[in-house]
Structures are given as structure tokens and as C-alpha cells.
Motif scaffolding. Structure first.
Motif: not given
Lengths: 226, 299
Positions: B45, B48-49, B52, B170, B173-174, B176-177, B180-181
Motif C-alpha cells: 500500500l 502504491s500510494l 501514485g 503509474n 502504482r498498479r 502495488g495494487l 494487495i489483491l
């Protein structure tokens, strides 16, 4: 009728165990179900409380078709049918009092609210002093009496007992029989599956009992030959 | 599943919880997995933040900035610079145009040539900083006018290197997301396995409960509560350690670049607190599904 079997058949593993069995249990009646080992006594009892479904015919309990019940309906119905299993089926990690109160707990009525009933019931089956014992610490007779107490704690309309005297001596079997006869006098319908003919003979002096015998996959009313 | 059912499953029922015997190994496994996954989720997280923020900053700051480079002989440089500045100030959409001072240009070159660079003695082009307004200017039109009036001028709107940087940020960021998923999915899979193991180990208990009139919801609830609570506790501990780890990272600085900006800012510090709640939600759903499936098989 509380329990009604209409032309019931049950097949297992390619073989037919029961065929064209029809019987009705009226409120307040007392029945013995007898026959040799492996004849299908336990299977017939299981059909009566929905642990098995017939492969032919229809089983109705409290006017409800067992084949049409969903799982929650079946759970609700089992609260009205007390069953004494041959192997008692206790939860070994819980003390005896909690095992006996288990039907109350799972039905959401809670154990504490029924403490008085529980104490009375444990006294009735002679197990007051064993309330905190774990099931593996109990003798065969104590286990059977505890199983009977658990079967009746919800004040069911019907009590089904599968070989309740199978692992106890004669004195204890008489004591258990007496408890079951007492239940019948309280208005409960009782069905006892047993291969012990001496138990049936002993019961004749205490209660008006109908004796059903499984023979050749069918059910017959036994006569005076017992 | 109705709200009432969910509430019934989550509300404490000590008697129901006692009915299912404690399972030491699966309990420890669930707490550990939840903690480890939450710990990793905090860093994913944070990554990702931070990426971003970086992508947004690069995108916003560089989108408005352009550099005009005037490559002219030394004797023409001042005149061409003046012409270029005049032209820029007349161009609609240009908010500001400013020629960099020799000191500023020397500072830009100092990382490569050192602090004492005699910039006047070198054929260094004059740089003009151009800042776009809202809306921006017509780049193609400006280039045409510059080529006509200031022959040595080259306009660089930074597109060439801005886009790959923003794309890279970006992409981070993707990633990182996605991490998390994946952490959520792996947590669900591990909890499903642990719940299945617990349900299999308690098959006889479940059978007895069914025989004495327990509904599936009652039995499932005992397992669901147990696994949800364990996941919540494990994930909370993992998040605490993860946040301490992020706090111990160096503070953001220009010198450190991206790596020192890895962390949370402002309200972002509240986001990791959602991880235990989401983890518990994942555990609830995974255990509920496993229990319903297993119960139908058992009796």
C-alpha cells in the motif's frame, strides 16, 4: 400419526436392505423393533429421523415428508425427535452436563436458563454426581443413561432408541427400560430397536408394547413366539 | 446472506464456541498468515500510494513546464533571447517565460562539472524556462514562430522523458495494487485451507451437532467467528509492525528521490487501518463458503 412409513424401501451399495415397509407410530405408543444383526433396524431408525432418505416410498414425520425438508427444516424437526444412538455420540471435550444440554444450546435456549431442568434430568437418570465428568470417563451404563437424558431434554414427542441396552448388564438394562417406560407414561412415543428379546419380554409386564420384527427386508408384527 | 445472518454469525456465542474444540495448530497458522500478509500489504500500500503521488507530481509539474534552448553564437545569444522572450510573452497560453541566470545555469551543470564552472567561457546555450497557463499554448504553432524569428531556438516540452517516467510511476502504482489483491487472494486461500482442515478434523463434532438439531448456520458460525477473530487479531498485529517499519524509513527528501518518499502522508496513515477489517472480511467470506460447502458434504 407422529411417524408414518409408506411402502418404504432402502437400497445401499447395490443391495436392497428394506423393501415395502409400512408402519405408523401413534402418539403415546410404545414399540420394539427387533430382528437379527444387520437386518436393518438402525437403518429404519435413521429413516425416522432423517439421517437417511428412503430410496422408495415415503417417510412422514409430524405430517411432513422427510424427502421434501431442507436442511434447516430437518434440524428443527430433529429437536422434536429424541434419539439414543447405539454409540451414544458425545462430544468428548465437553463435560457430561454440557453434552446433555447440547440440544438446548444448539436450539438457542441456552444451558443456564434450563439449569433446573438439567439438574432434575440428571437426577432422573442417576448421574447428578457425574455432571463434570468427561464422556471417556463414563461407564457403558452411564453413557447410555446420559444419552437418554440428552435425547429427552428438549421434551420431544418421540424417543427413538437404538440398542440402548447393548453395552450394559442386566440390571442396568432394566433400569434403562424403566426410564423409557416412564417416558411413555408421560405421553411420549417410544421406539426401541433391539435384538435383546429378554428386554422385550421384561417390558411386557410394564407397558403395552407393539413388537415389530424385520424379516426378509420387510416388517412384520411379531406374535406370541417372543 | 442477510444482515441478520451476518450479525448472528459475528456476535459472540460462548456456548457455541465451546462446542467446537480448540484447534491449536490451525489457530496459530491463521494468526501467523494473517499477520504476515497484513505486514506485506502495508508495504504494498505504501509503495502504491508513493508511486501514485510521484506520478501525479511529475505529471502535473512537468506538464506545465517547457524549456527553450537558444543555440546561437555568443554575440547573437542575448538578442535572440530577448526576441524569444518577447515572442513568448505574446503567445496565448504562456503564463511565464524567464531566462535562466548564469548562476542558475551553472548550478544545473555543477553535478557534472563541479561548482567553479566558468560558464561564460563555455559555449553553453541560453535556457529559457517556459510555464504554461490554463489552457496551455499551441506547441506546434509556437515552434513554427520560433523557427521563423529565433533561428537558434529549440523548444523542449519534456514529453520525451516525462511520459516514460509517469508511465513507470503509474506501473509501480498498479503493481502495488495488484500485490494487495494477490495478498488478499492468498489470505483467502490460506484461510480456506485452514478452515477446511478444521472442519475435517471436527467432522464427528459436526455430525453430533446436526443429530441434536443444530442448523448449518449455527455450526458454520462457530467456525466463522473463530477464523474471523484470528484473522482480525493477526492482521492488526501485522499492520502495527508494518506501520512501524514504514515510519522507520528515511523521510522524503529531494536528495533521496523516490526511495525516501516511500510511506504514507496525512490521511494516508489511516488507510492501513482498513487492512485488518478487510482481512477479517476476507476470512469471514472464505470460512463461510468453506463451512457451507463442507457441511453439505458431511451430513
Amino acid at each position: 400419526m407422529l411417524i408414518e412409513l409408506e411402502n418404504v424401501g432402502y437400497s445401499y451399495g447395490g443391495g436392497e436392505l428394506l423393501s415395502d415397509v409400512s408402519v405408523s407410530l401413534a402418539p403415546g405408543s410404545f414399540h420394539f423393533l427387533t430382528g437379527p444383526s444387520g437386518a436393518g433396524k438402525t437403518t429404519l431408525l435413521k429413516l425416522c429421523y432423517g439421517a437417511l432418505l428412503p430410496t422408495a416410498g415415503r417417510v412422514q414425520v409430524f405430517d411432513r415428508d422427510m424427502g421434501a425438508l431442507d436442511r434447516d427444516d430437518l434440524a428443527m424437526l430433529r429437536r422434536r425427535v429424541g434419539v439414543v444412538h447405539q454409540d451414544c455420540r458425545f462430544l468428548d471435550h465437553l463435560p457430561l452436563s454440557e453434552n446433555i444440554a447440547l440440544p438446548l444450546v444448539v436450539s438457542g435456549r441456552g444451558q443456564r436458563a434450563e439449569d433446573d431442568n438439567l439438574k432434575e434430568l440428571m437426577s432422573w437418570v442417576g448421574l447428578s454426581s457425574r455432571a463434570e465428568a468427561l464422556p471417556p470417563e463414563l461407564s457403558g451404563g452411564e453413557r447410555q443413561r446420559a444419552a437418554l437424558a440428552r435425547a429427552v431434554i428438549m421434551s420431544p414427542d418421540v424417543v427413538l432408541a437404538d440398542e440402548p441396552t447393548g453395552n450394559v448388564d442386566w440390571d442396568m438394562s432394566q433400569r434403562l427400560l424403566h426410564l423409557l417406560v416412564e417416558l411413555n407414561r408421560m405421553g411420549k412415543t417410544v421406539l426401541i430397536a433391539t435384538h435383546d428379546l429378554s428386554l422385550i419380554r421384561a417390558a411386557k409386564s410394564q407397558v403395552q408394547a407393539r413388537v415389530l420384527r424385520i424379516s426378509n427386508k420387510g416388517l412384520q408384527l411379531a406374535g406370541a413366539d417372543l | 446472506m442477510s444482515n441478520g445472518t451476518i450479525r448472528g454469525l459475528l456476535l459472540s456465542d460462548k456456548q457455541a464456541d465451546r462446542v467446537v474444540p480448540p484447534t491449536g495448530f490451525t489457530a496459530q497458522l491463521t494468526v501467523f498468515v494473517a499477520g504476515a500478509m497484513a505486514f506485506m500489504a502495508v508495504f504494498a500500500l505504501a509503495l502504491s500510494l508513493a508511486s501514485g503521488r510521484l506520478a501525479d507530481r511529475w505529471s502535473q509539474e512537468l506538464a506545465k513546464a517547457a524549456t527553450l534552448r537558444i543555440n546561437a553564437p555568443a554575440e547573437q545569444r542575448a538578442a535572440q533571447t530577448e526576441t524569444a522572450l518577447k515572442l513568448l510573452r505574446q503567445t496565448p497560453g504562456v503564463a511565464k517565460a524567464r531566462a535562466l541566470s548564469p548562476e542558475e545555469q551553472a548550478a544545473l551543470l555543477s553535478p557534472w562539472f563541479g561548482p567553479d564552472l566558468p560558464i561564460d567561457a563555455l559555449p553553453v546555450p541560453q535556457l529559457v524556462e517556459v510555464t504554461a497557463g490554463e489552457p496551455g499554448y499551441d506547441i506546434a504553432g509556437l515552434r513554427l514562430r520560433l523557427s521563423a524569428e529565433v533561428p537558434g531556438a529549440v523548444l523542449d516540452d519534456h514529453t520525451r522523458w516525462r511520459e516514460p517516467l509517469v508511465d513507470a510511476a503509474n506501473g509501480l502504482r498498479r503493481l502495488g495494487l495488484i500485490a494487495i489483491l494477490l495478498i488478499g487472494g492468498a489470505t483467502a486461500a490460506m484461510i480456506t485451507l485452514a478452515a477446511n482442515a478444521a472442519l475435517a478434523a471436527n467432522a464427528q463434532v459436526i455430525e453430533v451437532l446436526r443429530l441434536v438439531g443444530a442448523k448449518d448456520g449455527y455450526i458454520a458460525g462457530a467456525f466463522v467467528r473463530r477464523f474471523t477473530l484470528r484473522t482480525l487479531i493477526g492482521a492488526a498485529v501485522g499492520v502495527v509492525f508494518g506501520m512501524i517499519g514504514v515510519m522507520l524509513l528515511p523521510a522524503a527528501s529531494d536528495e533521496g528521490g523516490f526511495l525516501t518518499g516511500l510511506g504514507f502522508r496525512g490521511i494516508g496513515w489511516g488507510l492501513p487501518l482498513l487492512i485488518p477489517v478487510l482481512g477479517a472480511g476476507v476470512a469471514f467470506a472464505a470460512t463461510w463458503a468453506a463451512a457451507r460447502r463442507r457441511l453439505k458434504e458431511l451430513s
